[in-house]
Design a protein around this motif. Sequence first.
Motif, PDB file in Angstrom:
ATOM      1  N   SER A  26       1.071  -1.012   0.096  1.00 34.11           N
ATOM      2  CA  SER A  26       0.048   0.065   0.163  1.00 34.11           C
ATOM      3  C   SER A  26       0.998   1.230  -0.005  1.00 34.11           C
ATOM      4  CB  SER A  26      -0.913  -0.067   1.175  1.00 34.11           C
ATOM      5  OG  SER A  26      -0.289   0.486   2.248  1.00 34.11           O
ATOM      6  N   PRO A  27       0.290   2.363  -0.136  1.00 35.22           N
ATOM      7  CA  PRO A  27       0.979   3.560  -0.056  1.00 35.22           C
ATOM      8  C   PRO A  27       1.879   3.581   1.366  1.00 35.22           C
ATOM      9  CG  PRO A  27      -0.681   4.217  -0.641  1.00 35.22           C
ATOM     10  CD  PRO A  27      -1.016   2.771  -0.329  1.00 35.22           C
ATOM     11  N   TYR A  28       1.634   3.018   2.570  1.00 39.13           N
ATOM     12  CA  TYR A  28       2.437   3.139   3.827  1.00 39.13           C
ATOM     13  C   TYR A  28       2.875   1.618   4.272  1.00 39.13           C
ATOM     14  CZ  TYR A  28      -0.536   7.252   3.356  1.00 39.13           C
ATOM     15  OH  TYR A  28      -0.830   8.394   2.807  1.00 39.13           O
ATOM     16  N   VAL A  29       2.481   0.800   3.764  1.00 37.21           N
ATOM     17  CA  VAL A  29       3.027  -0.614   4.234  1.00 37.21           C
ATOM     18  C   VAL A  29       3.377  -1.635   3.260  1.00 37.21           C
ATOM     19  CG1 VAL A  29       1.583  -0.218   6.522  1.00 37.21           C
ATOM     20  CG2 VAL A  29       0.541  -1.468   4.496  1.00 37.21           C
ATOM     21  N   LEU A  30       4.003  -2.549   3.781  1.00 41.43           N
ATOM     22  CA  LEU A  30       4.344  -3.755   2.712  1.00 41.43           C
ATOM     23  C   LEU A  30       3.981  -5.013   3.788  1.00 41.43           C
ATOM     24  CD1 LEU A  30       7.145  -4.729   0.474  1.00 41.43           C
ATOM     25  CD2 LEU A  30       6.873  -6.337   2.441  1.00 41.43           C
ATOM     26  N   ILE A  31       3.166  -5.914   3.235  1.00 39.61           N
ATOM     27  CA  ILE A  31       2.754  -6.957   3.859  1.00 39.61           C
ATOM     28  C   ILE A  31       3.206  -8.278   3.316  1.00 39.61           C
ATOM     29  CG2 ILE A  31       0.821  -8.024   5.045  1.00 39.61           C
ATOM     30  CD1 ILE A  31      -0.885  -5.299   4.608  1.00 39.61           C
TER      31      ILE A  31
END
Length: 110
Positions: A26-31
Amino acid sequence: MWDYTSKQCLRTFEGHSGIVFSITVSPYVLISASRDTKTRIYDRHTGDLLQELGGHTMDVRSVALVDPFKIVTGGYDREMNVWSFPKPIQDGDSQQVNDGSESGEGCVLQ
């Protein structure tokens, strides 16, 4: 994480003890989802680990961010887990969804 243009490594996301099978960004996290039965959530900009999710007893093969506040993981344990983000539902427990393998029925998430 690589810069496509310069072909330089920008950031390394560390912590899994097994092969990583799936990621979502996402724009803020990597999962990431891994053979080590864990799903890990990282700050995309710093590489810092924000949270580790358990809940599976076998390899976690897929992960998806289905809206800004829900993560779905699927594993070889034949379970789909739905997580509230940024914290999992009920202090570390996921909402487990029957995959219908025994009954032959499918599963729909809404």
